[in-house]
Design an enzyme around this catalytic site. Sequence first.
Site, PDB file in Angstrom:
ATOM      1  N   GLU A 201      -0.875  -1.757  -7.333  1.00 11.23           N
ATOM      2  CA  GLU A 201       0.374  -1.188  -6.821  1.00 11.23           C
ATOM      3  C   GLU A 201       1.491  -1.650  -7.753  1.00 11.23           C
ATOM      4  O   GLU A 201       1.881  -2.812  -7.755  1.00 11.23           O
ATOM      5  CB  GLU A 201       0.594  -1.633  -5.377  1.00 11.23           C
ATOM      6  CG  GLU A 201      -0.480  -1.086  -4.449  1.00 11.23           C
ATOM      7  CD  GLU A 201      -0.393  -1.634  -3.033  1.00 11.23           C
ATOM      8  OE1 GLU A 201      -0.585  -0.853  -2.089  1.00 11.23           O
ATOM      9  OE2 GLU A 201      -0.136  -2.834  -2.873  1.00 11.23           O
ATOM     10  N   HIS A 333      -1.377  -1.437 -22.237  1.00 14.28           N
ATOM     11  CA  HIS A 333      -1.779  -2.608 -23.031  1.00 14.28           C
ATOM     12  C   HIS A 333      -1.304  -3.898 -22.361  1.00 14.28           C
ATOM     13  O   HIS A 333      -2.089  -4.829 -22.151  1.00 14.28           O
ATOM     14  CB  HIS A 333      -1.186  -2.469 -24.434  1.00 14.28           C
ATOM     15  CG  HIS A 333      -1.466  -3.613 -25.357  1.00 14.28           C
ATOM     16  ND1 HIS A 333      -2.249  -3.483 -26.487  1.00 14.28           N
ATOM     17  CD2 HIS A 333      -1.054  -4.908 -25.346  1.00 14.28           C
ATOM     18  CE1 HIS A 333      -2.318  -4.648 -27.112  1.00 14.28           C
ATOM     19  NE2 HIS A 333      -1.592  -5.530 -26.437  1.00 14.28           N
ATOM     20  N   GLU A 334      -0.014  -3.946 -22.005  1.00  9.53           N
ATOM     21  CA  GLU A 334       0.520  -5.176 -21.416  1.00  9.53           C
ATOM     22  C   GLU A 334      -0.080  -5.434 -20.037  1.00  9.53           C
ATOM     23  O   GLU A 334      -0.380  -6.579 -19.682  1.00  9.53           O
ATOM     24  CB  GLU A 334       2.048  -5.107 -21.343  1.00  9.53           C
ATOM     25  CG  GLU A 334       2.743  -4.909 -22.694  1.00  9.53           C
ATOM     26  CD  GLU A 334       2.336  -5.928 -23.744  1.00  9.53           C
ATOM     27  OE1 GLU A 334       1.913  -7.047 -23.385  1.00  9.53           O
ATOM     28  OE2 GLU A 334       2.429  -5.610 -24.945  1.00  9.53           O
ATOM     29  N   CYS A 388      -5.065  -9.232  -4.522  1.00 11.13           N
ATOM     30  CA  CYS A 388      -4.067  -8.209  -4.195  1.00 11.13           C
ATOM     31  C   CYS A 388      -4.517  -6.813  -4.598  1.00 11.13           C
ATOM     32  O   CYS A 388      -4.016  -5.819  -4.059  1.00 11.13           O
ATOM     33  CB  CYS A 388      -2.723  -8.543  -4.842  1.00 11.13           C
ATOM     34  SG  CYS A 388      -2.658  -8.324  -6.646  1.00 11.13           S
ATOM     35  N   GLU A 410     -12.913   8.503   1.287  1.00 12.00           N
ATOM     36  CA  GLU A 410     -11.754   8.713   2.145  1.00 12.00           C
ATOM     37  C   GLU A 410     -12.211   9.068   3.555  1.00 12.00           C
ATOM     38  O   GLU A 410     -13.408   9.225   3.822  1.00 12.00           O
ATOM     39  CB  GLU A 410     -10.871   9.822   1.546  1.00 12.00           C
ATOM     40  CG  GLU A 410     -10.338   9.441   0.171  1.00 12.00           C
ATOM     41  CD  GLU A 410      -9.857  10.628  -0.631  1.00 12.00           C
ATOM     42  OE1 GLU A 410      -8.747  10.551  -1.161  1.00 12.00           O
ATOM     43  OE2 GLU A 410     -10.583  11.628  -0.734  1.00 12.00           O
ATOM     44  N   VAL A 483     -17.284 -15.747   2.459  1.00 13.13           N
ATOM     45  CA  VAL A 483     -16.872 -16.882   3.289  1.00 13.13           C
ATOM     46  C   VAL A 483     -16.999 -18.165   2.478  1.00 13.13           C
ATOM     47  O   VAL A 483     -18.002 -18.384   1.796  1.00 13.13           O
ATOM     48  CB  VAL A 483     -17.736 -16.971   4.571  1.00 13.13           C
ATOM     49  CG1 VAL A 483     -17.358 -18.197   5.388  1.00 13.13           C
ATOM     50  CG2 VAL A 483     -17.582 -15.707   5.404  1.00 13.13           C
TER      51      VAL A 483
END
EC number: 3.4.24.-
Length: 609
Positions: A201, A333-334, A388, A410, A483
């Site tokens: 994101e 690239h970055e 994340c 989906e 776990v």
Amino acid sequence: MIQVLLVTICLAAFPYQGSSIILESGNVNDYEIVYPRKVTALPKGAVQPKYEDAMQYELKVSGEPVVLHLEKNKQLFSKDYSETHYSPDGREITTYPLVEDHCYYHGRIENDADSTASISACNGLKGHFKLQGEMYLIEPLKLPDSEAHAVYKYENVEKEDEALKMCGVTQNWESYEPIKKASQLVVTAEHQKYNPFRFVELFLVVDKAMVTKNNGDLDKIKTRMYEIVNTVNEIYRYMYIHVALVGLEIWSNEDKITVKPEAGYTLNAFGEWRKTDLLTRKKHDNAQLLTAIDLDRVIGLAYVGSMCHPKRSTGIIQDYSEINLVVAVIMAHEMGHNLGINHDSGYCSCGDYACIMRPEISPEPSTFFSNCSYFECWDFIMNHNPECILNEPLGTDIISPPVCGNELLEVGEECDCGTPENCQNECCDAATCKLKSGSQCGHGDCCEQCKFSKSGTECRASMSECDPAEHCTGQSSECPADVFHKNGQPCLDNYGYCYNGNCPIMYHQCYDLFGADVYEAEDSCFERNQKGNYYGYCRKENGNKIPCAPEDVKCGRLYCKDNSPGQNNPCKMFYSNEDEHKGMVLPGTKCADGKVCSNGHCVDVATAY
């Protein structure tokens, strides 16, 4: 059923050899003129949507007919996508524009397996496509009452500055494993089949210099950012990573940090701002700053192996070219560095093309990662588990009704292996996205030959004694949740305590930094952390390096004793201006009996956990 729009491009073949024209991409020496003419296949009287889900364009390139297939990029924006700019008096103005019916597409050329395309259809056709190994750009000509477009090769755009442009990352990041030789980096279809997608994101920030460069035209800036991210999204699809734009902030009034030509300074300042300001306002995984200032000798810089870190999941990019493709490749690239990818070495390859992770920008920007990049990226993801990017935004965050054939599972689908032509999953019916008769599953770590794996089959190996292996239940295709043993449980014969599935001890950290024959240094070396200088400190507060209290010295910079041949360094330490955090004692490391490091302090295990 999706109605397909057939658009015929009538090409007046005027190659204009030896002449030139000034386009958005710059001065172009050799180009062709095309006149798009829509020929719709929709039934008479049917309501035509503003931007179709799928389109085909028929055109001629260098006198040869080609068919361009386009599909709307439904993973481009998140559902809560926001835009922020600032009023002249500094007030923050945040809006949530409706982006469902956008006009940004990915595509391919018919009968050209290596082709790609990234096109904006907002006002004519603008973007790029690769045909028979060559990169072409297309854009509408700004002529009154004309549908004329220019098509030209990237190589025919005049380059204002021929000086070699470099990425600012100079030090490779070391993963858990040494980089394998090219012959060992073959990515098999079986490996790809079980690699789940990851989802980045992305939040973009545009500095004041970019606003000035564009004469304050915020709409022009926004459109350019959409086109750039559309291309970044296209590039990363081949790495099994989706990049979704969740936010755009334009510093229209003034910069929120001091943006300097010194790339390391600016990256550090941007990372601190992201951690203390942006993340408190908007959830996202990665932030990139685009600037119009000339960075000293580089066109971009990013932290390496830092995805999901509050400060270091960041990069900065110079708006080096008017060609969106070039800037998109720099951004890819970055971001690649953030995902643990180093610069390519001589043995890395992406076929006959230049690779994205070359240290310098290639004469023709590549949209391909090398075999080395693929390995390093997934080595980072699997070994360091940047959590994340695990969450799949589709269904809740990404605006996209279920689409069978997009390789994303989906709502309402039992499987999705892509188009019928590309599907390699023997368990899945590509036409319906349903499991074939007799199949229990079509994917997952506990799915073997379309059946659930037997109960007790190991599906996730133990990474340490603090991370027990997981086993299939026999009732599901998915491996049970990962776990860990409870944080603070003794491990490695009481040399350490469990922390998030690992057993961090200083010996292992010294080995990771310097290799064999290097051990934890004597206690006297750690007393240097009381200085509070550029390397010897415990933590940073508001940008200031805080010296260690005497009881905390083993929770600052790590010191190692080097006994390797030819070395005699009893207090060896690692420090880098580009990544000051690297070389610090890791959180959760044992610093005394019953105590562990937490935020630069040596605290009781019970207090830490």
